[in-house]
Design a protein around this motif. Structure first.
Motif, PDB file in Angstrom:
ATOM      1  N   LEU A   6      36.468  34.810  56.097  1.00 24.75           N
ATOM      2  CA  LEU A   6      36.333  33.931  54.948  1.00 24.75           C
ATOM      3  C   LEU A   6      37.666  33.731  54.245  1.00 24.75           C
ATOM      4  O   LEU A   6      38.382  34.681  53.982  1.00 24.75           O
ATOM      5  CB  LEU A   6      35.319  34.514  53.966  1.00 24.75           C
ATOM      6  CG  LEU A   6      33.927  34.756  54.525  1.00 24.75           C
ATOM      7  CD1 LEU A   6      33.104  35.556  53.520  1.00 24.75           C
ATOM      8  CD2 LEU A   6      33.251  33.452  54.850  1.00 24.75           C
ATOM      9  N   LYS A   7      37.975  32.488  53.925  1.00 22.31           N
ATOM     10  CA  LYS A   7      39.223  32.144  53.233  1.00 22.31           C
ATOM     11  C   LYS A   7      38.908  31.314  51.995  1.00 22.31           C
ATOM     12  O   LYS A   7      37.959  30.540  51.974  1.00 22.31           O
ATOM     13  CB  LYS A   7      40.142  31.320  54.138  1.00 22.31           C
ATOM     14  CG  LYS A   7      40.541  32.009  55.420  1.00 22.31           C
ATOM     15  CD  LYS A   7      41.510  33.116  55.147  1.00 22.31           C
ATOM     16  CE  LYS A   7      41.942  33.751  56.459  1.00 22.31           C
ATOM     17  NZ  LYS A   7      42.713  34.939  56.264  1.00 22.31           N
ATOM     18  N   VAL A   8      39.731  31.473  50.986  1.00 24.09           N
ATOM     19  CA  VAL A   8      39.642  30.670  49.769  1.00 24.09           C
ATOM     20  C   VAL A   8      40.856  29.758  49.748  1.00 24.09           C
ATOM     21  O   VAL A   8      41.994  30.220  49.825  1.00 24.09           O
ATOM     22  CB  VAL A   8      39.624  31.565  48.506  1.00 24.09           C
ATOM     23  CG1 VAL A   8      39.639  30.711  47.255  1.00 24.09           C
ATOM     24  CG2 VAL A   8      38.421  32.483  48.532  1.00 24.09           C
ATOM     25  N   ALA A  26      28.492  28.867  45.153  1.00 21.87           N
ATOM     26  CA  ALA A  26      28.363  30.249  45.610  1.00 21.87           C
ATOM     27  C   ALA A  26      29.127  31.184  44.690  1.00 21.87           C
ATOM     28  O   ALA A  26      30.039  30.767  43.981  1.00 21.87           O
ATOM     29  CB  ALA A  26      28.914  30.372  47.026  1.00 21.87           C
ATOM     30  N   GLU A  27      28.713  32.445  44.719  1.00 23.27           N
ATOM     31  CA  GLU A  27      29.456  33.520  44.072  1.00 23.27           C
ATOM     32  C   GLU A  27      30.335  34.131  45.161  1.00 23.27           C
ATOM     33  O   GLU A  27      29.824  34.598  46.181  1.00 23.27           O
ATOM     34  CB  GLU A  27      28.515  34.588  43.518  1.00 23.27           C
ATOM     35  CG  GLU A  27      27.744  34.169  42.301  1.00 23.27           C
ATOM     36  CD  GLU A  27      28.593  34.088  41.051  1.00 23.27           C
ATOM     37  OE1 GLU A  27      29.587  34.848  40.945  1.00 23.27           O
ATOM     38  OE2 GLU A  27      28.272  33.269  40.184  1.00 23.27           O
ATOM     39  N   VAL A  28      31.636  34.116  44.963  1.00 23.17           N
ATOM     40  CA  VAL A  28      32.578  34.602  45.964  1.00 23.17           C
ATOM     41  C   VAL A  28      33.241  35.879  45.455  1.00 23.17           C
ATOM     42  O   VAL A  28      33.781  35.897  44.350  1.00 23.17           O
ATOM     43  CB  VAL A  28      33.657  33.533  46.272  1.00 23.17           C
ATOM     44  CG1 VAL A  28      34.657  34.049  47.277  1.00 23.17           C
ATOM     45  CG2 VAL A  28      32.998  32.252  46.769  1.00 23.17           C
ATOM     46  N   GLU A  29      33.173  36.929  46.263  1.00 22.35           N
ATOM     47  CA  GLU A  29      33.834  38.185  45.927  1.00 22.35           C
ATOM     48  C   GLU A  29      35.190  38.216  46.621  1.00 22.35           C
ATOM     49  O   GLU A  29      35.280  38.073  47.835  1.00 22.35           O
ATOM     50  CB  GLU A  29      32.997  39.384  46.368  1.00 22.35           C
ATOM     51  CG  GLU A  29      33.627  40.708  45.983  1.00 22.35           C
ATOM     52  CD  GLU A  29      32.807  41.903  46.424  1.00 22.35           C
ATOM     53  OE1 GLU A  29      33.224  43.026  46.105  1.00 22.35           O
ATOM     54  OE2 GLU A  29      31.780  41.724  47.091  1.00 22.35           O
ATOM     55  N   MET A  30      36.226  38.421  45.835  1.00 21.79           N
ATOM     56  CA  MET A  30      37.582  38.467  46.368  1.00 21.79           C
ATOM     57  C   MET A  30      37.903  39.888  46.850  1.00 21.79           C
ATOM     58  O   MET A  30      37.156  40.825  46.591  1.00 21.79           O
ATOM     59  CB  MET A  30      38.576  38.026  45.288  1.00 21.79           C
ATOM     60  CG  MET A  30      38.281  36.644  44.716  1.00 21.79           C
ATOM     61  SD  MET A  30      38.266  35.341  45.953  1.00 21.79           S
ATOM     62  CE  MET A  30      39.995  35.280  46.363  1.00 21.79           C
ATOM     63  N   ALA A  57      38.589  36.173  51.283  1.00 21.43           N
ATOM     64  CA  ALA A  57      37.402  36.473  50.487  1.00 21.43           C
ATOM     65  C   ALA A  57      36.669  37.627  51.154  1.00 21.43           C
ATOM     66  O   ALA A  57      36.643  37.739  52.373  1.00 21.43           O
ATOM     67  CB  ALA A  57      36.499  35.257  50.398  1.00 21.43           C
ATOM     68  N   LYS A  58      36.079  38.477  50.339  1.00 16.87           N
ATOM     69  CA  LYS A  58      35.344  39.627  50.864  1.00 16.87           C
ATOM     70  C   LYS A  58      33.919  39.240  51.239  1.00 16.87           C
ATOM     71  O   LYS A  58      33.423  39.617  52.292  1.00 16.87           O
ATOM     72  CB  LYS A  58      35.339  40.725  49.809  1.00 16.87           C
ATOM     73  CG  LYS A  58      34.902  42.068  50.284  1.00 16.87           C
ATOM     74  CD  LYS A  58      35.129  43.076  49.170  1.00 16.87           C
ATOM     75  CE  LYS A  58      34.941  44.484  49.627  1.00 16.87           C
ATOM     76  NZ  LYS A  58      35.187  45.415  48.537  1.00 16.87           N
ATOM     77  N   SER A  59      33.239  38.470  50.365  1.00 19.56           N
ATOM     78  CA  SER A  59      31.871  38.043  50.642  1.00 19.56           C
ATOM     79  C   SER A  59      31.546  36.778  49.875  1.00 19.56           C
ATOM     80  O   SER A  59      32.195  36.448  48.887  1.00 19.56           O
ATOM     81  CB  SER A  59      30.869  39.134  50.292  1.00 19.56           C
ATOM     82  OG  SER A  59      30.823  39.321  48.897  1.00 19.56           O
TER      83      SER A  59
END
Length: 66
Positions: A6-8, A26-30, A57-59
């Motif tokens: 996953l990339k931001v 979405a809620e994105v966990e860095m 991104a972590k999740s």
């Protein structure tokens, strides 16, 4: 989604994504543990992405889309 890399990336024109059928909120966990509301895109070849600032991104937790 845990198997994907996953990339931001920055959006050039975020307004375009609001009506795109491939975009979902979405809620994105860095990687540092912080979370942010972002647009998750299922399209892998969008011209609206700016690749100059890419972060891992972590999740991603997608909002329920009816």
């Amino acid at each position: 989604m845990s198997q994907r890399n996953l990339k931001v990336v920055r959006l050039i024109e975020p307004e375009i994504c609001l009506e795109c059928r491939f975009a979902h909120m979405a809620e994105v966990e860095m990687q540092d543990g912080t979370t942010q509301r972002m647009i998750h895109c299922r399209r892998l070849d969008c011209d609206n992405w700016d690749y100059q600032t890419v972060e891992d991104a972590k999740s991603v937790d997608l909002d329920d889309a009816a």
